[in-house]
Design a protein around this motif. Structure first.
Motif, PDB file in Angstrom:
ATOM      1  N   UNK A  99       0.944  -1.237  -0.094  1.00  0.00           N
ATOM      2  CA  UNK A  99      -0.109   0.100  -0.050  1.00  0.00           C
ATOM      3  C   UNK A  99       0.899   1.272  -0.030  1.00  0.00           C
ATOM      4  N   UNK A 100       2.046   1.406   0.704  1.00  0.00           N
ATOM      5  CA  UNK A 100       2.915   2.370   0.756  1.00  0.00           C
ATOM      6  C   UNK A 100       3.463   2.636  -0.692  1.00  0.00           C
ATOM      7  N   UNK A 101       3.853   1.532  -1.255  1.00  0.00           N
ATOM      8  CA  UNK A 101       4.560   1.431  -2.770  1.00  0.00           C
ATOM      9  C   UNK A 101       3.032   2.239  -3.571  1.00  0.00           C
ATOM     10  N   UNK A 102       1.938   1.708  -3.448  1.00  0.00           N
ATOM     11  CA  UNK A 102       0.968   2.127  -4.319  1.00  0.00           C
ATOM     12  C   UNK A 102       0.673   3.556  -4.189  1.00  0.00           C
ATOM     13  N   UNK A 103       0.690   4.258  -2.934  1.00  0.00           N
ATOM     14  CA  UNK A 103       0.619   5.626  -2.686  1.00  0.00           C
ATOM     15  C   UNK A 103       1.796   6.241  -3.324  1.00  0.00           C
ATOM     16  N   UNK A 104       2.790   5.676  -3.410  1.00  0.00           N
ATOM     17  CA  UNK A 104       4.181   6.400  -4.048  1.00  0.00           C
ATOM     18  C   UNK A 104       3.884   6.506  -5.742  1.00  0.00           C
ATOM     19  N   UNK A 105       3.304   5.274  -6.363  1.00  0.00           N
ATOM     20  CA  UNK A 105       3.071   5.389  -7.488  1.00  0.00           C
ATOM     21  C   UNK A 105       1.898   6.435  -8.088  1.00  0.00           C
ATOM     22  N   UNK A 106       0.959   6.576  -7.043  1.00  0.00           N
ATOM     23  CA  UNK A 106      -0.309   7.341  -7.204  1.00  0.00           C
ATOM     24  C   UNK A 106       0.391   8.739  -7.131  1.00  0.00           C
ATOM     25  N   UNK A 107       1.204   9.020  -6.317  1.00  0.00           N
ATOM     26  CA  UNK A 107       1.808  10.448  -6.337  1.00  0.00           C
ATOM     27  C   UNK A 107       2.725  10.737  -7.433  1.00  0.00           C
ATOM     28  N   UNK A 108       3.423   9.766  -8.039  1.00  0.00           N
ATOM     29  CA  UNK A 108       4.318   9.826  -9.342  1.00  0.00           C
ATOM     30  C   UNK A 108       3.287  10.300 -10.251  1.00  0.00           C
ATOM     31  N   UNK A 109       2.346   9.635 -10.684  1.00  0.00           N
ATOM     32  CA  UNK A 109       1.338   9.890 -11.721  1.00  0.00           C
ATOM     33  C   UNK A 109       0.594  11.021 -11.440  1.00  0.00           C
ATOM     34  N   UNK A 110       0.292  11.163 -10.110  1.00  0.00           N
ATOM     35  CA  UNK A 110      -0.460  12.848  -9.967  1.00  0.00           C
ATOM     36  C   UNK A 110       0.604  13.822 -10.501  1.00  0.00           C
ATOM     37  N   UNK A 111       2.093  13.819 -10.300  1.00  0.00           N
ATOM     38  CA  UNK A 111       3.081  14.775 -10.627  1.00  0.00           C
ATOM     39  C   UNK A 111       2.995  14.757 -12.046  1.00  0.00           C
ATOM     40  N   UNK A 112       3.151  13.722 -12.603  1.00  0.00           N
ATOM     41  CA  UNK A 112       3.132  13.434 -14.169  1.00  0.00           C
ATOM     42  C   UNK A 112       2.025  14.320 -14.839  1.00  0.00           C
ATOM     43  N   UNK A 113       0.825  13.852 -14.328  1.00  0.00           N
ATOM     44  CA  UNK A 113      -0.283  14.582 -14.962  1.00  0.00           C
ATOM     45  C   UNK A 113      -0.412  16.119 -14.688  1.00  0.00           C
ATOM     46  N   UNK A 114      -0.007  16.208 -13.674  1.00  0.00           N
ATOM     47  CA  UNK A 114      -0.087  17.789 -13.302  1.00  0.00           C
ATOM     48  C   UNK A 114       0.899  18.464 -14.342  1.00  0.00           C
ATOM     49  N   UNK A 115       2.072  17.989 -14.304  1.00  0.00           N
ATOM     50  CA  UNK A 115       3.255  18.610 -15.251  1.00  0.00           C
ATOM     51  C   UNK A 115       2.623  18.602 -16.952  1.00  0.00           C
ATOM     52  N   UNK A 116       1.846  17.685 -17.156  1.00  0.00           N
ATOM     53  CA  UNK A 116       1.241  17.424 -18.400  1.00  0.00           C
ATOM     54  C   UNK A 116       0.368  18.838 -18.723  1.00  0.00           C
ATOM     55  N   UNK A 117      -0.453  19.024 -17.653  1.00  0.00           N
ATOM     56  CA  UNK A 117      -1.608  20.150 -17.799  1.00  0.00           C
ATOM     57  C   UNK A 117      -0.903  21.188 -17.800  1.00  0.00           C
ATOM     58  N   UNK A 118       0.095  21.643 -17.000  1.00  0.00           N
ATOM     59  CA  UNK A 118       0.930  22.754 -16.839  1.00  0.00           C
ATOM     60  C   UNK A 118       1.725  23.257 -18.166  1.00  0.00           C
TER      61      UNK A 118
END
Length: 191
Positions: free
Chosen positions: A23-42
């Protein structure tokens, strides 16, 4: 009486250490993709954005990932019911559909290249490669996890009294499927 209540409270909050780590790993992956998709929008709002069609193969791999998730769920249900032969079959079908998804992603990249969209160049193309590639890497790790659980199933180590491995595998696999659905919708709606 107080000790019995404390013991009940204590046991209700316990989690298998490997599940907690997953679950900690999954949270880390979620954060990674949240950052990538945010960077995409910006980056997209900066104005220099290549317009191209997403590969049709993304539509097909989205269907594959849904079917794969169904197979994984059937494997889990079979384990709960001690249907050992079905566990094996459904795990192998999940592995095959997982590999099919990865092959489909490679074909999608070939479609992008044929369309003149490359990893280096415009950030629009780069983001598609990075988002699908990083997801593909995680899915590859999921296939390895599936193979480990499948080997355990062939050794009669996955059944109704030994569900931790298959529960973890199912959770991770469904997460990866859900992550792809998110990425697919994100790319479709923001493209």
């Amino acid at each position: 009486m107080e000790m019995a209540m404390n013991k009940t409270k204590e046991s209700s909050f316990r989690m298998h250490p490997q599940k907690f780590a997953m679950w900690l790993f999954i949270v880390t992956v979620v954060m990674l993709f949240a950052a990538l998709t945010s960077a995409y929008v910006v980056k997209q709002s900066s104005g220099v954005w290549l317009d191209f069609d997403l590969p049709f193969m993304f539509d097909i791999t989205t269907g594959i990932v849904i079917v794969s998730s169904v197979f994984m769920h059937m494997a889990y249900l079979s384990a709960k019911r001690n249907e050992v032969s079905k566990i094996r079959i459904y795990l192998l079908l999940t592995v095959l559909t997982g590999i099919s998804f990865l092959v489909g992603q490679l074909i999608a990249w070939q479609e992008l290249v044929q369309e003149g969209v490359f990893f280096v160049g415009n950030p629009a193309g780069s983001f598609v490669y990075v988002l699908s590639g990083v997801h593909g890497f995680h899915l590859l790790s999921g296939v390895v996890f599936l193979l480990i659980v499948a080997v355990a199933a062939f050794k009669y180590k996955v059944h109704s009294t030994s569900l931790v491995r298959i529960e973890m595998c199912a959770t991770y696999w469904h997460f990866l499927g859900g992550l792809w659905l998110y990425l697919y919708l994100f790319l479709t709606l923001n493209h």
